[in-house]
Design an enzyme around this catalytic site. Structure first.
Site, PDB file in Angstrom:
ATOM      1  N   GLU A   1      39.163  38.312  30.058  1.00  0.00           N
ATOM      2  CA  GLU A   1      39.169  39.782  30.503  1.00  0.00           C
ATOM      3  C   GLU A   1      39.327  40.733  29.252  1.00  0.00           C
ATOM      4  OE1 GLU A   1      41.886  39.878  33.700  1.00  0.00           O
ATOM      5  OE2 GLU A   1      40.555  38.260  35.013  1.00  0.00           O
TER       6      GLU A   1
ATOM      7  N   HIS B   1      41.777  50.777  37.590  1.00  0.00           N
ATOM      8  CA  HIS B   1      40.796  49.775  37.307  1.00  0.00           C
ATOM      9  C   HIS B   1      39.466  50.276  37.435  1.00  0.00           C
ATOM     10  CE1 HIS B   1      38.684  46.049  37.310  1.00  0.00           C
ATOM     11  NE2 HIS B   1      39.848  45.329  37.306  1.00  0.00           N
TER      12      HIS B   1
ATOM     13  N   ARG C   1      41.468  48.542  29.493  1.00  0.00           N
ATOM     14  CA  ARG C   1      41.172  49.370  30.701  1.00  0.00           C
ATOM     15  C   ARG C   1      41.159  50.866  30.916  1.00  0.00           C
ATOM     16  NH1 ARG C   1      43.836  45.530  35.433  1.00  0.00           N
ATOM     17  NH2 ARG C   1      42.282  43.924  34.886  1.00  0.00           N
TER      18      ARG C   1
ATOM     19  N   HIS D   1      45.043  51.111  40.512  1.00  0.00           N
ATOM     20  CA  HIS D   1      45.032  49.497  40.579  1.00  0.00           C
ATOM     21  C   HIS D   1      46.301  49.354  40.554  1.00  0.00           C
ATOM     22  CE1 HIS D   1      43.572  45.562  40.341  1.00  0.00           C
ATOM     23  NE2 HIS D   1      44.251  45.571  39.001  1.00  0.00           N
TER      24      HIS D   1
ATOM     25  N   ARG E   1      48.804  47.909  30.916  1.00  0.00           N
ATOM     26  CA  ARG E   1      49.073  46.621  31.498  1.00  0.00           C
ATOM     27  C   ARG E   1      47.989  45.806  30.818  1.00  0.00           C
ATOM     28  NH1 ARG E   1      47.433  43.040  35.812  1.00  0.00           N
ATOM     29  NH2 ARG E   1      46.454  44.870  36.380  1.00  0.00           N
TER      30      ARG E   1
HETATM   31  P1  FAD Z   1      52.694  42.171  46.432  1.00  0.00           P
HETATM   32  O1  FAD Z   1      51.751  40.936  46.034  1.00  0.00           O
HETATM   33  O2  FAD Z   1      52.001  43.283  46.416  1.00  0.00           O
HETATM   34  O3  FAD Z   1      53.527  41.760  47.592  1.00  0.00           O
HETATM   35  C1  FAD Z   1      54.407  43.099  48.136  1.00  0.00           C
HETATM   36  C2  FAD Z   1      54.764  42.638  49.476  1.00  0.00           C
HETATM   37  O4  FAD Z   1      55.831  43.688  49.989  1.00  0.00           O
HETATM   38  C3  FAD Z   1      54.043  42.440  50.517  1.00  0.00           C
HETATM   39  O5  FAD Z   1      54.100  41.231  51.224  1.00  0.00           O
HETATM   40  C4  FAD Z   1      54.409  43.522  51.429  1.00  0.00           C
HETATM   41  O6  FAD Z   1      53.949  43.648  52.564  1.00  0.00           O
HETATM   42  C5  FAD Z   1      55.740  43.781  51.138  1.00  0.00           C
HETATM   43  N1  FAD Z   1      56.151  45.166  51.248  1.00  0.00           N
HETATM   44  C6  FAD Z   1      55.919  46.342  50.873  1.00  0.00           C
HETATM   45  N2  FAD Z   1      56.788  47.126  51.128  1.00  0.00           N
HETATM   46  C7  FAD Z   1      57.532  46.658  52.079  1.00  0.00           C
HETATM   47  C8  FAD Z   1      58.586  47.178  53.141  1.00  0.00           C
HETATM   48  N3  FAD Z   1      58.901  48.373  53.203  1.00  0.00           N
HETATM   49  N4  FAD Z   1      59.269  46.223  53.982  1.00  0.00           N
HETATM   50  C9  FAD Z   1      58.748  44.900  53.747  1.00  0.00           C
HETATM   51  N5  FAD Z   1      57.889  44.596  53.092  1.00  0.00           N
HETATM   52  C10 FAD Z   1      57.189  45.245  52.172  1.00  0.00           C
HETATM   53  N6  FAD Z   1      47.123  40.867  38.516  1.00  0.00           N
HETATM   54  C11 FAD Z   1      46.880  39.597  37.945  1.00  0.00           C
HETATM   55  O7  FAD Z   1      47.631  39.146  36.968  1.00  0.00           O
HETATM   56  N7  FAD Z   1      45.722  39.261  37.921  1.00  0.00           N
HETATM   57  C12 FAD Z   1      44.615  39.640  38.783  1.00  0.00           C
HETATM   58  O8  FAD Z   1      43.503  39.051  38.599  1.00  0.00           O
HETATM   59  C13 FAD Z   1      44.880  40.512  39.454  1.00  0.00           C
HETATM   60  N8  FAD Z   1      43.821  41.137  40.547  1.00  0.00           N
HETATM   61  C14 FAD Z   1      44.189  41.948  41.332  1.00  0.00           C
HETATM   62  C15 FAD Z   1      43.208  42.445  42.383  1.00  0.00           C
HETATM   63  C16 FAD Z   1      43.481  43.405  43.168  1.00  0.00           C
HETATM   64  C17 FAD Z   1      42.457  44.071  44.286  1.00  0.00           C
HETATM   65  C18 FAD Z   1      44.923  44.063  43.156  1.00  0.00           C
HETATM   66  C19 FAD Z   1      45.154  45.155  44.189  1.00  0.00           C
HETATM   67  C20 FAD Z   1      45.911  43.529  42.369  1.00  0.00           C
HETATM   68  C21 FAD Z   1      45.282  42.851  41.225  1.00  0.00           C
HETATM   69  N9  FAD Z   1      46.306  42.256  40.275  1.00  0.00           N
HETATM   70  C22 FAD Z   1      46.303  41.255  39.698  1.00  0.00           C
HETATM   71  C23 FAD Z   1      47.667  43.035  40.241  1.00  0.00           C
HETATM   72  C24 FAD Z   1      48.716  41.566  41.128  1.00  0.00           C
HETATM   73  O9  FAD Z   1      47.818  41.383  42.053  1.00  0.00           O
HETATM   74  C25 FAD Z   1      49.976  42.362  41.626  1.00  0.00           C
HETATM   75  O10 FAD Z   1      50.649  43.103  40.716  1.00  0.00           O
HETATM   76  C26 FAD Z   1      50.978  41.077  42.017  1.00  0.00           C
HETATM   77  O11 FAD Z   1      50.205  40.682  42.868  1.00  0.00           O
HETATM   78  C27 FAD Z   1      52.284  42.037  42.698  1.00  0.00           C
HETATM   79  O12 FAD Z   1      52.805  41.038  43.294  1.00  0.00           O
HETATM   80  P2  FAD Z   1      54.223  41.317  43.798  1.00  0.00           P
HETATM   81  O13 FAD Z   1      54.619  39.935  44.371  1.00  0.00           O
HETATM   82  O14 FAD Z   1      54.912  41.996  43.298  1.00  0.00           O
HETATM   83  O15 FAD Z   1      53.832  42.328  45.120  1.00  0.00           O
HETATM   84  C1  SIN Z   2      40.734  41.669  38.045  1.00  0.00           C
HETATM   85  O1  SIN Z   2      40.314  40.488  38.483  1.00  0.00           O
HETATM   86  O2  SIN Z   2      39.782  42.538  37.190  1.00  0.00           O
HETATM   87  C2  SIN Z   2      41.974  42.156  38.169  1.00  0.00           C
HETATM   88  C3  SIN Z   2      42.598  41.725  36.969  1.00  0.00           C
HETATM   89  C4  SIN Z   2      44.205  42.332  37.009  1.00  0.00           C
HETATM   90  O3  SIN Z   2      44.254  43.356  37.376  1.00  0.00           O
HETATM   91  O4  SIN Z   2      44.893  42.000  36.093  1.00  0.00           O
END
Ligand code: FAD
Ligand code: SIN
Length: 542
Positions: free
Chosen positions: A118, A249, A295, A356, A391
């Site tokens: 990437e 993104h 990015r 993103h 990032r």
């Molecule tokens: P999340 O996975 O977002 O989980 C948050 C949780 O908190 C959810 O369960 C939600 O329901 C809950 N929540 C929120 N507010 C409340 C509330 N008030 N009360 C109760 N529950 C609540 N990162 C990478 O490193 N690699 C990738 O390939 C990548 N691809 C991505 C693709 C997409 C489409 C997106 C959107 C993001 C991507 N990212 C990627 C970023 C990465 O997915 C996120 O930064 C990471 O998953 C965040 O994890 P987290 O556990 O912190 O939060």
């Molecule tokens: C992607 O697959 O392009 C998302 C990767 C990331 O947000 O880290």
């Protein structure tokens, strides 16, 4: 009142990883907004960056992260996260996570992990499960959680606010007692199905609520991403940092019926080329790495091409690769685009940049500790210093894995004091309902998201930021009045939070008199040496 040893807000990679370790020491509640898998994690495509191949080194991964972060990363944090990555990945595999493999190149034959590439990475180092890495992570973690009798999951429950000792003291004595060391005691939580508010009490609360993409009109994030954790922490008096660094993104699918569908950077990693609508490759003029540049540079280049030509989108073209390879490597992207009438093996994909990832957040150290005792924050909600001003792709899942593990180890190693001496009052709610006024909620919600897109987007100016600030102040006044008088609802809670987070993004952006990483301001187009190594920190005044 519900009492637990650990209260976890959020069921993405951060919350679930922490829960599995915490459950070995006590009773765990996971509170989550929708159903358990619904999270940003669930939609992650590209994968997890980690050094696993002989051609790669920790030093190179550290260097790539620091370069993307544009001088604002904390190097010690970067090193810790990069170096502890492989062990955490191994544990994930032992829990049942299935990463994509390929035929080994070595003489012994067999299989080895397939590594994607990437933007900003000098080596292939992205572990992935085809293009649905996040879905596979959630499956593996939730499967492990289902075998843990100590963990209870509360779906369709929204945390409203943190309960802190300082707030209780203030309410009791009518004046703030600054000498008391503030402590988190749990959270008030709205149960959407029962339409009531519960008090969750616990000596340890983990914010794992993810990011805030929904603050912007166009985003790759699902609906849960309304910045609730940052807003709750801010209201509780925890410092918040670097919110101006919102990552856009470059390639979100542009189609009138597609909501928030990402076209992974891995598509460019496998040779995808960005073109104008008339087929011209345009990244050559912007960066030597062309379509695989970091990015922030790609998103700005697309924004500038669209403004120059007046086009609604640009094209991402991978048609020069064999159809079989595209369909096997990107099955989800291929099938989803096909549903919208685009065969990506034969025609280019229309794409636009979209909000993103939140690089800033609740200030923590690498162990997830905040400056309130008993309150931890891990994952996208936190600002550890790993990402700096931008990032590096696929570093966020890695950060969440490593920091959730470290936070759990730290807490397990230090006995947490009981909270039995505190009398926690039950939730007091306004009692008015007025269906006519619900239009205010949806109107304000749309207005904030549009003004953030128009005035606080990829390219900023002081004037636009100030305009956004005064509009937001007005909207917040309206939301405050509404909030205290009316019965809580999910929409109202989220509206209050996106307004707060929008305000914090604008305040941080106004604070920084320079263009660095993701904060690009036409009034200050250069770096400012005084702001290198300096975070923009905001904290609620008492
Ligand atoms: P999340 O996975 O977002 O989980 C948050 C949780 O908190 C959810 O369960 C939600 O329901 C809950 N929540 C929120 N507010 C409340 C509330 N008030 N009360 C109760 N529950 C609540 N990162 C990478 O490193 N690699 C990738 O390939 C990548 N691809 C991505 C693709 C997409 C489409 C997106 C959107 C993001 C991507 N990212 C990627 C970023 C990465 O997915 C996120 O930064 C990471 O998953 C965040 O994890 P987290 O556990 O912190 O939060
Ligand atoms: C992607 O697959 O392009 C998302 C990767 C990331 O947000 O880290």
């Amino acid at each position: 009142m519900k009492q637990f040893d650990f209260l976890i807000l959020g069921s993405g990679i951060a919350g679930l990883t922490f829960a599995l370790q915490a459950a070995t020491r006590g009773r765990v509640a996971i509170v989550t907004k929708k159903d358990r898998a619904e999270s940003n994690t669930n939609y992650a495509q590209g994968g997890i960056a980690s050094v696993t191949s002989k051609e790669d080194t920790f030093e190179l991964h550290v260097r790539d992260t620091l370069t993307a972060g544009a001088g604002l990363c904390k190097e010690s944090v970067v090193r810790t996260i990069v170096e502890e990555g492989p062990a955490r990945i191994q544990e994930l595999i032992e829990l049942g996570m299935k990463f994509s493999e390929r035929e080994a190149l070595s003489e012994d034959g067999g299989k080895e992990l397939d590594l994607g590439r990437e933007g900003g990475h000098s080596k292939r180092r992205i572990l992935h499960a085809k293009d649905v890495t996040g879905r596979e992570i959630e499956r593996a973690l939730l499967n492990a959680i289902s075998k843990q009798p100590n963990i209870e999951i509360f779906e369709n429950h929204i945390a409203i606010d943190l309960i802190t000792s300082q707030k209780l003291e203030k309410a009791e004595s009518g004046k703030r007692k600054a000498e008391i060391k503030n402590r988190c005691l749990g959270a008030y939580v709205f149960d959407k199905n029962a339409n009531r508010v519960w008090t969750f009490a616990a000596p340890v609360t983990l914010l794992a609520t993810g990011g805030c993409g929904k603050v912007y009109l166009y985003t790759t994030n699902p609906d849960i991403a309304t910045g609730d954790g940052v807003a709750m922490a801010y209201r509780a008096g925890v410092p918040i940092a670097n919110m101006e660094f919102v990552q856009f993104h470059p390639t979100c699918l542009y189609h009138p019926k597609a909501k928030s569908f990402l076209i992974s950077e891995a598509v460019r990693g496998e040779g995808g080329i960005l073109r104008t609508l008339d087929g011209k490759e345009f990244m050559d003029g912007h960066h030597p790495l062309k379509s695989l540049a970091p990015r922030d540079i790609v998103a700005r280049a697309i924004d500038s091409e669209m403004k120059k030509s007046g086009a609604d989108c640009v094209h991402l073209d991978i048609t020069h690769k064999p159809a079989k390879f595209i369909i096997e490597r990107f099955p989800n992207i291929y099938q989803t685009c096909l549903r919208y009438g685009i065969d990506i093996t034969k025609e280019p994909i229309p794409v636009v940049p979209a909000a993103h990832y939140q690089c800033g957040g609740v200030v923590t150290n690498v162990d997830g500790e905040t400056d309130i005792a008993g309150l931890y924050a891990v994952g996208e909600v936190a600002c550890t210093g790993l990402h700096g001003a931008n990032r590096l792709a696929s570093n966020s899942l890695l950060e969440a894995l490593v920091c959730a593990h470290r936070a759990a180890e730290k807490i397990i190693g230090n006995r947490q004091p009981a909270i039995g001496n505190f009398v926690i009052p039950l939730w007091q709610s306004g009692n008015a309902t007025n269906a006519d006024e619900l239009v205010v909620v949806s109107h304000n919600w749309d207005e904030i998201r549009r003004l953030m897109w128009d005035y606080v987007g990829i390219v900023r100016t002081g004037k636009r930021l100030q305009r956004a600030q005064s509009r937001l102040a007005h909207l917040q006044q309206e939301i405050r009045e509404y909030y205290w008088n009316f019965i809580v609802s999910a929409d109202l809670l989220e509206l209050r939070n996106i307004a707060t987070v929008a305000e914090l993004i604008v305040r941080c952006a106004l604070m920084r008199p320079e263009s660095r990483g993701l904060n690009y301001n036409l009034d200050f187009p250069d770096l400012n040496a005084e702001w290198s190594q300096r975070d923009s920190v905001v904290r609620r005044a008492n």
